[in-house]
Design an enzyme around this catalytic site. Structure first.
Site, PDB file in Angstrom:
ATOM      1  N   ASP A  74      30.754  32.119  42.822  1.00 44.17           N
ATOM      2  CA  ASP A  74      31.916  32.341  43.696  1.00 44.17           C
ATOM      3  C   ASP A  74      31.611  33.385  44.768  1.00 44.17           C
ATOM      4  O   ASP A  74      30.713  34.216  44.609  1.00 44.17           O
ATOM      5  CB  ASP A  74      33.102  32.882  42.875  1.00 44.17           C
ATOM      6  CG  ASP A  74      33.727  31.822  41.992  1.00 44.17           C
ATOM      7  OD1 ASP A  74      33.144  30.734  41.854  1.00 44.17           O
ATOM      8  OD2 ASP A  74      34.796  32.106  41.426  1.00 44.17           O
ATOM      9  N   ASP A  75      32.437  33.367  45.788  1.00 46.34           N
ATOM     10  CA  ASP A  75      32.564  34.439  46.795  1.00 46.34           C
ATOM     11  C   ASP A  75      31.483  34.467  47.869  1.00 46.34           C
ATOM     12  O   ASP A  75      31.478  35.379  48.688  1.00 46.34           O
ATOM     13  CB  ASP A  75      32.648  35.839  46.140  1.00 46.34           C
ATOM     14  CG  ASP A  75      33.918  36.015  45.326  1.00 46.34           C
ATOM     15  OD1 ASP A  75      34.692  35.047  45.228  1.00 46.34           O
ATOM     16  OD2 ASP A  75      34.129  37.114  44.787  1.00 46.34           O
ATOM     17  N   HIS A 125      37.076  28.023  47.813  1.00 52.57           N
ATOM     18  CA  HIS A 125      37.551  29.219  47.100  1.00 52.57           C
ATOM     19  C   HIS A 125      38.469  30.012  48.041  1.00 52.57           C
ATOM     20  O   HIS A 125      38.483  31.228  48.002  1.00 52.57           O
ATOM     21  CB  HIS A 125      36.327  30.034  46.670  1.00 52.57           C
ATOM     22  CG  HIS A 125      36.605  31.139  45.693  1.00 52.57           C
ATOM     23  ND1 HIS A 125      37.402  31.004  44.596  1.00 52.57           N
ATOM     24  CD2 HIS A 125      36.164  32.430  45.660  1.00 52.57           C
ATOM     25  CE1 HIS A 125      37.444  32.147  43.928  1.00 52.57           C
ATOM     26  NE2 HIS A 125      36.707  33.034  44.560  1.00 52.57           N
ATOM     27  N   HIS A 129      40.050  34.655  50.826  1.00 53.10           N
ATOM     28  CA  HIS A 129      39.940  35.351  49.546  1.00 53.10           C
ATOM     29  C   HIS A 129      40.811  36.615  49.567  1.00 53.10           C
ATOM     30  O   HIS A 129      40.434  37.673  49.057  1.00 53.10           O
ATOM     31  CB  HIS A 129      38.490  35.715  49.223  1.00 53.10           C
ATOM     32  CG  HIS A 129      38.225  35.853  47.748  1.00 53.10           C
ATOM     33  ND1 HIS A 129      38.687  36.915  47.006  1.00 53.10           N
ATOM     34  CD2 HIS A 129      37.573  35.058  46.871  1.00 53.10           C
ATOM     35  CE1 HIS A 129      38.309  36.771  45.751  1.00 53.10           C
ATOM     36  NE2 HIS A 129      37.635  35.640  45.636  1.00 53.10           N
ATOM     37  N   HIS A 220      28.793  35.515  40.684  1.00 47.93           N
ATOM     38  CA  HIS A 220      29.164  35.746  42.087  1.00 47.93           C
ATOM     39  C   HIS A 220      27.877  35.893  42.898  1.00 47.93           C
ATOM     40  O   HIS A 220      27.063  36.766  42.583  1.00 47.93           O
ATOM     41  CB  HIS A 220      30.025  37.008  42.208  1.00 47.93           C
ATOM     42  CG  HIS A 220      31.361  36.843  41.539  1.00 47.93           C
ATOM     43  ND1 HIS A 220      31.541  37.037  40.191  1.00 47.93           N
ATOM     44  CD2 HIS A 220      32.559  36.455  42.039  1.00 47.93           C
ATOM     45  CE1 HIS A 220      32.804  36.789  39.883  1.00 47.93           C
ATOM     46  NE2 HIS A 220      33.452  36.434  40.982  1.00 47.93           N
TER      47      HIS A 220
END
Ligand SMILES: [Zn+2]
Length: 259
Positions: A74-75, A125, A129, A220
């Site tokens: 993620d991210d 995602h 964010h 991540h």
């Protein structure tokens, strides 16, 4: 089944029962407060625990009797870390899934292209964010998801349908948006904790002790220390005879909309 709808129905019935009882016998205020408090606790719990499927269904693991796991990141994309992760995955011949943040992806279309070219999966995602993403209106959420999808499409020609909620937080608004867009929510069953711990040995020890067949593992790709952690973890999975599958194989789902 413990979900948003059933909780609201049960809570309303319990409160109505108290009101009716109150007509005949005086009910202490604490009973009302107790029910309201229990409802609030459940609604918050359902929101932060993606695995509960409280507000919307999320796929969080594969079959538990099959010694296979899936790696997710993620991210990102991060201009420095994501290419290093991709190098390791290529070296180890492992395919993974990247839940990208649209605003970062926009600056790195070449990384999106590499992710796609090397056989990994891309999911959304959100665009920003934002810490309060889950408090956004449905219109705002939908706009973020569509803009992110557009960024991926422009770079790769792929129409994403997988979404990982930021912070794993879900609510009814997000549920409606995902349904409208025909997206599927993907959670995880094993969190690497790479956002809170930096000690590789500790992170690896924790992963080893909590690992189960069918796990979807959350990393991540914007944390430098996961580069070495990932190497060591993939070696461990190999030694323990786990196969590392792409998320579409682990879950038997489609990951892109038809072209
Ligand atoms: Zn995130």
């Amino acid at each position: 089944m413990l979900n948003f709808r059933n909780t609201l129905i049960t809570g309303s019935v319990a409160l109505a029962a108290l009101v009716i009882t109150d007509i005949f016998i005086t009910v202490d205020l604490w009973f009302y407060l107790g029910i309201v408090l229990a409802l609030i606790v459940l609604l918050i719990w359902g929101s932060i625990r993606i695995q509960a499927g409280f507000y919307l269904p999320s796929l969080c693991s594969g079959k538990r009797n099959n010694k296979a796991v899936s790696l997710t990141f993620d991210d990102g994309p991060d201009g420095l870390i994501t290419p290093m992760i991709l190098d390791i995955l290529r070296e180890k011949k492992v395919k993974a899934t990247f839940f990208i943040v649209g605003s970062k992806a926009e600056k790195h279309p070449e990384i999106l292209q590499r992710i796609d070219r090397e056989g990994h999966i891309i999911g959304g995602h959100s665009l920003s964010h934002h810490f309060f993403f889950d408090l956004f209106s449905g219109k705002h959420m939908k706009s973020e998801l569509m803009q992110t999808a557009d960024i991926v499409f422009k770079a790769t020609g792929k129409k994403i349908v997988l979404f990982r909620p930021p912070y794993g937080v879900t609510n009814p608004t997000l549920g409606k948006v995902l349904k409208t867009l025909n997206y599927r929510s993907i959670g995880w069953s094993l969190k690497s904790k790479d956002t809170v711990l930096k000690d590789n040995e500790l992170l690896l020890k924790r992963l080893k002790s909590k690992l189960h067949a069918g796990d979807i593992i959350l990393f991540h790709d914007n944390k430098p220390w996961i580069v070495n952690l990932l190497k060591a973890f993939i070696t461990y999975l190999d030694e323990e005879n786990y196969s590392i599958e792409r998320i579409d194989d682990l879950l038997n789902i489609k990951v892109y909309d038809a072209q």
